[in-house]
Write a protein that holds these residues in place. Structure first.
Motif, PDB file in Angstrom:
ATOM      1  N   LEU A 159       1.971 -13.281  -6.234  1.00  0.00           N
ATOM      2  CA  LEU A 159       1.551 -12.666  -5.525  1.00  0.00           C
ATOM      3  C   LEU A 159       0.849 -13.059  -4.554  1.00  0.00           C
ATOM      4  CD1 LEU A 159       3.945  -9.891  -4.997  1.00  0.00           C
ATOM      5  CD2 LEU A 159       1.933  -8.466  -5.903  1.00  0.00           C
ATOM      6  N   GLU A 160       1.123 -12.597  -3.194  1.00  0.00           N
ATOM      7  CA  GLU A 160      -0.211 -13.911  -1.725  1.00  0.00           C
ATOM      8  C   GLU A 160      -0.812 -13.306  -1.655  1.00  0.00           C
ATOM      9  OE1 GLU A 160       2.910 -16.021  -0.051  1.00  0.00           O
ATOM     10  OE2 GLU A 160       3.274 -17.728  -1.069  1.00  0.00           O
ATOM     11  N   ASN A 161      -0.326 -11.496  -0.530  1.00  0.00           N
ATOM     12  CA  ASN A 161      -0.221 -10.813  -0.245  1.00  0.00           C
ATOM     13  C   ASN A 161      -0.941 -10.172  -0.674  1.00  0.00           C
ATOM     14  OD1 ASN A 161       0.437 -11.343   2.658  1.00  0.00           O
ATOM     15  ND2 ASN A 161       1.817 -11.526   1.632  1.00  0.00           N
ATOM     16  N   ARG A 162      -1.956  -8.646  -0.320  1.00  0.00           N
ATOM     17  CA  ARG A 162      -3.051  -7.168  -1.122  1.00  0.00           C
ATOM     18  C   ARG A 162      -1.378  -7.047  -1.585  1.00  0.00           C
ATOM     19  NH1 ARG A 162      -4.076  -4.230   2.503  1.00  0.00           N
ATOM     20  NH2 ARG A 162      -6.104  -2.771   1.107  1.00  0.00           N
ATOM     21  N   VAL A 163      -1.932  -6.142  -2.801  1.00  0.00           N
ATOM     22  CA  VAL A 163      -0.457  -5.284  -3.315  1.00  0.00           C
ATOM     23  C   VAL A 163      -0.414  -4.256  -2.262  1.00  0.00           C
ATOM     24  CG1 VAL A 163      -0.247  -3.663  -5.254  1.00  0.00           C
ATOM     25  CG2 VAL A 163      -1.782  -6.193  -5.890  1.00  0.00           C
ATOM     26  N   ASP A 164      -0.837  -3.655  -2.283  1.00  0.00           N
ATOM     27  CA  ASP A 164      -1.100  -2.475  -1.242  1.00  0.00           C
ATOM     28  C   ASP A 164      -0.058  -2.329   0.212  1.00  0.00           C
ATOM     29  OD1 ASP A 164      -2.831  -0.939  -2.487  1.00  0.00           O
ATOM     30  OD2 ASP A 164      -4.234  -0.929  -1.215  1.00  0.00           O
ATOM     31  N   ASP A 165      -0.315  -3.919   1.026  1.00  0.00           N
ATOM     32  CA  ASP A 165       0.555  -4.320   1.881  1.00  0.00           C
ATOM     33  C   ASP A 165       2.290  -4.550   1.422  1.00  0.00           C
ATOM     34  OD1 ASP A 165      -1.796  -3.918   3.711  1.00  0.00           O
ATOM     35  OD2 ASP A 165      -2.283  -5.776   3.046  1.00  0.00           O
ATOM     36  N   VAL A 166       1.910  -5.232  -0.304  1.00  0.00           N
ATOM     37  CA  VAL A 166       3.453  -5.766  -0.537  1.00  0.00           C
ATOM     38  C   VAL A 166       4.247  -4.493  -0.748  1.00  0.00           C
ATOM     39  CG1 VAL A 166       4.504  -7.113  -2.215  1.00  0.00           C
ATOM     40  CG2 VAL A 166       2.625  -7.814  -1.704  1.00  0.00           C
ATOM     41  N   LEU A 167       3.480  -3.398  -1.298  1.00  0.00           N
ATOM     42  CA  LEU A 167       3.520  -1.559  -2.080  1.00  0.00           C
ATOM     43  C   LEU A 167       4.529  -1.218  -1.080  1.00  0.00           C
ATOM     44  CD1 LEU A 167       2.344  -1.063  -5.177  1.00  0.00           C
ATOM     45  CD2 LEU A 167       4.405  -2.177  -5.206  1.00  0.00           C
TER      46      LEU A 167
END
Length: 304
Positions: free
Chosen positions: A177-185
């Motif tokens: 996962l490359e991006n912030r977890v919150d942004d992805v979710l």
């Protein structure tokens, strides 16, 4: 053969299942949906239409969105995408942490939650405005410019996405996962929240039924070979851990969602979508599954 007559016959025969199961009440916004609704819509490549019930009522497409996000990600990354995702049936629940840990952060396929979260990450990394791009793509492929995200459903889903958060952090731990977890979710939940009708979905999936011509819609370009491979993944992985039974009973590539929708295609012939919110233990629509089983039985039309 009259598809309309067959749909009407099927509707009568599935009535014994009308009160079986329940809607996806673990997502608060979906728990409020009237479960006693049913719609079905079929569109042929020659332009023929057959429909019944609430075929024009919009509902949350949920995991059906994963077919659209896979289309975009595959168009962007090509075969490189499969270094981050597998293409095997899961055999376990769509939100399994155990399987993801066992396989060192590589989701078994794009249609389980872990796989779709990776797809959301790919879109975030490669598109300037991923939410806008996704919605415009779905609008173009369906021919309905009025389609929208449901912020209520997205916020409701994200408010209780503890297991999906765990999946995302496990992906992050394994470097997938490359991006912030919150942004992805956030993007993942927004894509799941798109509201479409059976008519919208059937029109959208006609593009995947045209397996003899390249796919070109809304900035997404796929080769004939890539579309055929997407159909293969829908056939083997499109119904959570009930994909084998769907292949056995129905025999069409397709995808289900916990909003109660199912859409399936007969390559080079038609696309059919059905909606009924009451789900079985696997997360698939009970009346929808039965309707499609009867449909391919009565028409003798499946890919096998």
């Amino acid at each position: 053969m009259s598809y309309q007559n067959i749909l009407e016959r099927i509707y009568q025969e599935i009535q014994p299942y009308a009160l079986s199961g329940k809607q996806a009440d673990y997502i608060p916004a979906l728990a409020k949906v009237n479960p006693d609704q049913f719609g079905i819509y079929l569109k042929t490549l020659k332009g023929g239409e057959s429909c019944l019930g609430q075929y024009d009522t919009k509902f949350s497409i949920q995991s059906i969105s994963k077919v659209f996000s896979l289309s975009i990600a595959l168009s962007i990354k090509g075969d490189e995408l499969w270094t981050r995702l597998g293409m095997e049936p899961s055999g376990t629940a769509f939100n399994s942490l155990v399987q993801l840990e066992y396989e060192h952060g590589i989701p078994r396929n794009p249609f389980i939650n872990a796989g779709a979260i990776v797809l959301a990450d790919v879109l975030l990394s490669n598109l300037e405005k991923p939410e806008e791009f996704f919605l415009n793509f779905v609008r173009e492929i369906s021919g309905n410019t009025e389609l929208q995200y449901s912020t209520e459903v997205a916020q409701s889903e994200q408010s209780c996405s503890y297991l999906n958060s765990s999946i995302a952090y496990l992906l992050k731990h394994h470097g997938n996962l490359e991006n912030r977890v919150d942004d992805v979710l956030h993007l993942y939940c927004m894509m799941c929240s798109v509201e479409m009708s059976c008519k919208d979905l059937s029109n959208a999936f006609l593009a995947f039924a045209r397996s003899s011509v390249p796919f070109s819609h809304g900035g997404v370009e796929l080769s004939i070979s890539q579309v055929k491979r997407m159909n293969a993944i829908m056939q083997t992985c499109g119904f959570y851990d009930e994909a084998g039974e769907f292949a056995f009973l129905v025999g069409l590539p397709g995808k289900s969602g916990v909003g109660g929708g199912i859409v399936a295609i007969y390559p080079s012939k038609y696309s059919i979508a059905v909606w009924s919110p009451r789900l079985n233990s696997h997360g698939n629509s009970i009346m929808g599954m039965k309707a499609l089983e009867l449909f391919t039985t009565y028409t003798s039309e499946s890919i096998f």
